[in-house]
Design a protein around this motif. Structure first.
Motif, PDB file in Angstrom:
ATOM      1  N   VAL A   1      15.529 -25.264 -10.969  1.00 35.94           N
ATOM      2  CA  VAL A   1      15.427 -24.910 -12.379  1.00 35.94           C
ATOM      3  C   VAL A   1      14.240 -23.994 -12.605  1.00 35.94           C
ATOM      4  O   VAL A   1      13.138 -24.280 -12.133  1.00 35.94           O
ATOM      5  N   GLY A   2      14.501 -22.897 -13.332  1.00 33.56           N
ATOM      6  CA  GLY A   2      13.416 -22.043 -13.799  1.00 33.56           C
ATOM      7  C   GLY A   2      12.738 -21.263 -12.701  1.00 33.56           C
ATOM      8  O   GLY A   2      13.124 -21.334 -11.535  1.00 33.56           O
ATOM      9  N   PRO A   3      11.717 -20.500 -13.061  1.00 30.74           N
ATOM     10  CA  PRO A   3      11.036 -19.664 -12.082  1.00 30.74           C
ATOM     11  C   PRO A   3      10.322 -20.467 -10.996  1.00 30.74           C
ATOM     12  O   PRO A   3      10.179 -20.012  -9.867  1.00 30.74           O
ATOM     13  N   ALA A   4       9.909 -21.696 -11.340  1.00 29.55           N
ATOM     14  CA  ALA A   4       9.194 -22.498 -10.348  1.00 29.55           C
ATOM     15  C   ALA A   4      10.139 -23.090  -9.315  1.00 29.55           C
ATOM     16  O   ALA A   4       9.723 -23.466  -8.231  1.00 29.55           O
TER      17      ALA A   4
ATOM     18  N   THR B   1       8.781 -30.314 -16.397  1.00 30.34           N
ATOM     19  CA  THR B   1       9.343 -30.222 -17.739  1.00 30.34           C
ATOM     20  C   THR B   1      10.192 -28.971 -17.836  1.00 30.34           C
ATOM     21  O   THR B   1       9.686 -27.865 -17.664  1.00 30.34           O
ATOM     22  N   PRO B   2      11.486 -29.104 -18.096  1.00 28.97           N
ATOM     23  CA  PRO B   2      12.314 -27.919 -18.264  1.00 28.97           C
ATOM     24  C   PRO B   2      12.007 -27.212 -19.584  1.00 28.97           C
ATOM     25  O   PRO B   2      11.494 -27.828 -20.520  1.00 28.97           O
ATOM     26  N   VAL B   3      12.267 -25.923 -19.640  1.00 31.13           N
ATOM     27  CA  VAL B   3      12.049 -25.134 -20.845  1.00 31.13           C
ATOM     28  C   VAL B   3      13.407 -24.562 -21.255  1.00 31.13           C
ATOM     29  O   VAL B   3      14.203 -24.181 -20.391  1.00 31.13           O
ATOM     30  N   VAL B   4      13.665 -24.534 -22.569  1.00 32.52           N
ATOM     31  CA  VAL B   4      14.925 -23.974 -23.050  1.00 32.52           C
ATOM     32  C   VAL B   4      15.022 -22.514 -22.620  1.00 32.52           C
ATOM     33  O   VAL B   4      14.079 -21.741 -22.818  1.00 32.52           O
ATOM     34  N   GLY B   5      16.123 -22.116 -22.008  1.00 32.77           N
ATOM     35  CA  GLY B   5      16.289 -20.754 -21.530  1.00 32.77           C
ATOM     36  C   GLY B   5      16.118 -20.621 -20.029  1.00 32.77           C
ATOM     37  O   GLY B   5      16.417 -19.573 -19.470  1.00 32.77           O
ATOM     38  N   ASP B   6      15.640 -21.675 -19.390  1.00 30.57           N
ATOM     39  CA  ASP B   6      15.489 -21.633 -17.930  1.00 30.57           C
ATOM     40  C   ASP B   6      16.839 -21.449 -17.261  1.00 30.57           C
ATOM     41  O   ASP B   6      17.832 -22.060 -17.662  1.00 30.57           O
ATOM     42  N   THR B   7      16.889 -20.601 -16.229  1.00 33.11           N
ATOM     43  CA  THR B   7      18.124 -20.435 -15.460  1.00 33.11           C
ATOM     44  C   THR B   7      18.220 -21.531 -14.413  1.00 33.11           C
ATOM     45  O   THR B   7      17.230 -21.900 -13.792  1.00 33.11           O
ATOM     46  N   VAL B   8      19.429 -22.047 -14.252  1.00 35.80           N
ATOM     47  CA  VAL B   8      19.670 -23.101 -13.268  1.00 35.80           C
ATOM     48  C   VAL B   8      20.512 -22.511 -12.148  1.00 35.80           C
ATOM     49  O   VAL B   8      21.582 -21.968 -12.393  1.00 35.80           O
ATOM     50  N   THR B   9      20.007 -22.550 -10.899  1.00 37.92           N
ATOM     51  CA  THR B   9      20.763 -22.033  -9.754  1.00 37.92           C
ATOM     52  C   THR B   9      20.954 -23.130  -8.722  1.00 37.92           C
ATOM     53  O   THR B   9      20.191 -24.105  -8.699  1.00 37.92           O
ATOM     54  N   THR B  10      21.982 -22.965  -7.880  1.00 36.85           N
ATOM     55  CA  THR B  10      22.266 -24.015  -6.898  1.00 36.85           C
ATOM     56  C   THR B  10      21.168 -24.073  -5.845  1.00 36.85           C
ATOM     57  O   THR B  10      20.576 -23.062  -5.481  1.00 36.85           O
ATOM     58  N   LEU B  11      20.964 -25.288  -5.349  1.00 33.95           N
ATOM     59  CA  LEU B  11      19.962 -25.509  -4.310  1.00 33.95           C
ATOM     60  C   LEU B  11      20.513 -25.119  -2.943  1.00 33.95           C
ATOM     61  O   LEU B  11      19.801 -24.596  -2.099  1.00 33.95           O
TER      62      LEU B  11
END
Lengths: 166, 289
Positions: free
Chosen positions: B166-169, B200-210
């Motif tokens: 999730v997200g940039p991190a 903590t997720p942020v609204v707008g975070d992109t979710v990509t497969t692991l």
């Protein structure tokens, strides 16, 4: 058990109807929640002429055909059981004295409600919530198509029985 | 047929159905065999029914999906390569191969969610647990294959759980369909995101497969969706959120099936940039000097 023209017609109708509602109707742009349950119409047409036990038997077998048309259902066997209940309820509307179309349409609506409730129950057990509009649209379109198809199916069935082909 | 005979036949069939239902729920191979038989017999009929002459638009659409899937894959590989180049300057990534496919049948599963049938099968190189993508992102995975068709479990079906970043991190989390044990109510069609590590997720975070071993059932770095709402903090160990998938399950038509390719060569050992003699390459360095 002997092979009759009626039996062949019935089998062909169920297979074609199952393929139609899985493959052709969605391809032709019919939205998924409005695809009518063509197989159920056929099951009710024969159930209302012969009674609940026959309806349940035909419903179970037709349900297996629907289940085995890809995408194959999961868990295997749930659709046949629900269709069996639908056929059983449709057959409860069987009366020797009355053979009006209204009774057949009522039977179809009742069987449709049973199938709808069966599906909704399994979805609630699995997912916890269910969308009412999806199932109701399907029920409405099934009854609407049934109004057109039931007279034809009943007439063909009676004509074949009269000529001793059923 | 007399009534007694009919009753007996009905009872026998009901028992057989219940036995198969039980076998399927218990995960027995018998149910799988029945499923394969259904696909092998009726799959070709469905292909013929939906195989109206492929017009130009359909062909272009298929090509478009293939190209987009390839571009997304290449971008991911480029990003990965950059990161890797920073690290060691090596190149272990192998490419993906895609097979274009069309949806030939769909079904609303009795357990919720949707099942699709595609017009490619083992003859096209598709195997069970292949990833299925559209031009937008992840569509699902292949659950059953017959010679000419395959069945796809669409994203958000009951029981499908996907490991994601999730997200940039790139925080680790899982995405699944909303279940009856969920505390929050979610809009229909959205998915539940639960973190497996604090964050903590942020609204707008992109979710990509692991991604998984050998890219089965899901390849890495494919877009799943975006975070649309974060559940309130109720003191639970890890946070949960709502994810809207990028792919609309009702509108899936042309897709690409990712065919995993086995890595044949061993990953090369590469000296770290700037390090004269790392422990890994000590012998090589010794031989050179």
């Amino acid at each position: 058990m002997r092979v009759t023209l009626l039996g062949v017609c019935r089998t062909a109708y169920v297979v074609v109807a199952a393929l139609l509602s899985a493959t052709l109707l969605p391809r032709l742009g019919v939205p998924e929640e409005w695809v009518p349950d063509l197989v159920l119409i056929g099951v009710v047409a024969t159930a209302v002429l012969r009674g609940p036990v026959h309806g349940a038997l035909v419903g179970l077998v037709a349900g297996w055909v629907v289940e085995l048309v890809p995408p194959v259902g999961s868990p295997l066997g749930l659709t046949p059981l629900v269709m069996m209940l639908g056929g059983l309820v449709g057959g409860l509307f069987h009366r020797v004295s009355s053979r009006t179309l209204g009774r057949a349409v009522l039977a179809l609506a009742a069987a449709g409600v049973v199938v709808l409730l069966g599906r909704a129950a399994s979805v609630i057990v699995a997912e916890g919530s269910v969308s009412a509009s999806e199932g109701l649209g399907r029920l409405a379109s099934t009854v609407a198509v049934g109004l057109l198809a039931l007279p034809v199916l009943l007439a063909v069935d009676r004509a074949l029985v009269r000529r001793r082909l059923g | 047929m007399d009534p007694t005979h009919q009753r007996r036949l009905l009872a026998g069939l009901v028992v057989a159905t219940l036995a198969l239902l039980g076998a399927d729920l218990a995960g027995s191979g018998v149910a799988g065999a029945v499923r394969d038989a259904g696909g092998a017999v009726l799959g070709p009929v469905q292909r013929a029914l939906s195989g109206a002459p492929r017009d130009e638009i359909a062909a272009l659409e298929a090509q478009n999906v293939l190209l987009r899937a390839t571009v997304a894959d290449q971008q991911r590989r480029l990003a990965e390569r950059e990161r890797l180049a920073e690290l060691v300057g090596g190149d272990p990534a192998t490419g993906h191969r895609f097979v274009a496919a069309r949806v030939v049948a769909s079904d609303i599963s009795p357990l919720g969610g949707r099942g699709l049938t595609l017009d490619v099968g083992t003859r096209d190189g598709v195997t069970a647990d292949s990833t299925v993508v559209t031009a937008e992102g992840l569509a699902g995975r292949v659950v059953a294959v017959s010679p000419w068709t395959c069945d796809v479990q669409v994203l958000g079906s009951t029981g499908s759980v996907i490991g994601v970043r999730v997200g940039p991190a790139g925080t680790l989390a899982t995405v699944s369909s909303p279940s009856s044990t969920d505390r929050e109510s979610r809009p229909r069609g959205s998915l539940t995101l639960s973190f497996v590590q604090p964050g903590t997720p942020v609204v707008g975070d992109t979710v990509t497969t692991l991604g998984s071993v050998d890219e089965r059932p899901y390849a890495a770095g494919i877009v799943v969706g975006t975070v649309t709402a974060v559940d309130p903090d109720r003191g639970q160990l890890t946070r949960t959120a709502t994810v809207r998938p990028v792919v609309d399950p009702d509108a899936i038509d042309v897709v690409a099936v990712l065919v995993p390719q086995d890595r044949v060569a061993a990953r090369p050992e590469v000296p770290a940039a700037g390090a004269a003699s790392g422990p890994v390459v000590a012998t090589e360095q010794g031989a050179a000097s």
